[in-house]
Write an enzyme that holds these catalytic residues in place. Structure first.
Site, PDB file in Angstrom:
ATOM      1  CE1 TYR A 169      -4.255  -1.232  87.694  1.00 36.43           C
ATOM      2  CE2 TYR A 169      -2.398  -0.987  89.199  1.00 36.43           C
ATOM      3  CZ  TYR A 169      -3.584  -0.524  88.676  1.00 36.43           C
ATOM      4  OH  TYR A 169      -4.105   0.671  89.132  1.00 36.43           O
ATOM      5  CE  LYS A 176      -3.712   4.254  89.872  1.00 36.21           C
ATOM      6  NZ  LYS A 176      -4.465   5.521  90.023  1.00 36.21           N
TER       7      LYS A 176
END
Length: 274
Positions: A169, A176
């Protein structure tokens, strides 16, 4: 254009909102849009370019009525200005905003975060995935009703990779994390105007975004096997959470990151016997 039957009602009747980030029929933003529509909301949809418009327009047309679509390149100030000006000219106001936009290069969504993240890639991920919400929130808030008139609501979409290390990720997790922090600061700034701002942290789902992450299928399986409910995150669950946060049901809720992942986020170590 959906196999999901979203609960119908009047929770969003009389409310108008902009949905940013629909890419195809599997997009979380599209699931949220369908639920809001089923509850009476009037929707506008933004798209980045002509290619995306061709994919999204049939979906929007499937809702019935006259499609309201407007181009918006979140990396271009003039494009964003034109987008919200179009909404202002047509509607005069905006009651809610759904932000589901993120991007990072595929080469940076695999292997080592430290060795694969470039300066340009880092800046791009932060610009598209985090700052775009700050910019959209500022512009949307200017069109929202006053506190006395009911205020407004906004949501952004995030993922657990912002809080914990998730394989591959990488830079998106960092972006995020910035998005979630931005959500809290925006909530602080807009709260006095009666505007609620929250984020939804959805579990792994079969979306275009998940397909771009190396090992996405493994994330899906782990998300189900390690979750408390032993099930995949559903579109109904995520869309229902969005409805709650954007409707009057969500009054007094702001600055929150709501996890909709079948309880996966709360598990530190899974049961070894399982």
């Amino acid at each position: 254009m959906s196999d999901t039957a979203f609960p119908a009602g009047d929770l969003m009747k009389g409310k108008r909102g902009l949905v940013m980030g629909v890419a195809n029929k599997n997009s979380i933003a599209w699931g949220i849009a369908q639920q809001l529509h089923a509850q009476g909301a009037e929707l506008a949809f933004s798209y980045q370019d002509e290619a995306l418009e061709k994919r999204v327009r049939p979906l929007v047309e499937s809702l019935g009525g006259e499609p309201f679509m407007v181009t918006a390149d979140v990396t271009d100030d003039a494009s964003m200005e034109a987008c919200f000006k179009t909404i202002e000219d047509r509607w005069g106001r905006l009651d809610f905003l759904v932000h589901a936009i993120a991007f990072a290069g595929k080469d940076e969504l695999q292997g080592s975060f430290t060795h694969n993240t470039t300066r340009e890639g880092f800046k791009r991920a932060m610009d598209v995935s985090a700052f775009s919400f700050v910019d959209a929130a500022r512009r949307a808030s200017a069109l929202m009703p006053s506190r006395e008139e009911g205020g407004g609501a906004m949501i952004s979409m995030t993922y657990l990779g912002s809080e914990r290390v998730v394989p591959n990720y990488n830079v998106m997790g960092v972006a995020k994390a910035a998005l979630e922090a931005s959500t809290r600061y925006i909530a602080r700034d807009l709260g006095p105007a009666g505007i609620r701002v929250n984020a939804i942290s959805a579990g792994p789902m079969r979306t275009l975004a998940m397909a771009g992450i190396s090992g996405g299928r493994t994330l899906m399986k782990t998300g189900k096997d390690w979750s408390m409910l032993k099930e995949d995150t559903t579109m109904e669950g995520v869309a229902g959470a969005a409805l709650y946060l954007l409707s009057d049901l969500g009054k007094s809720c702001t600055g929150e990151v709501l996890h909709v992942d079948a309880g996966f986020h709360a598990v530190a170590v899974p049961d070894i016997e399982e």
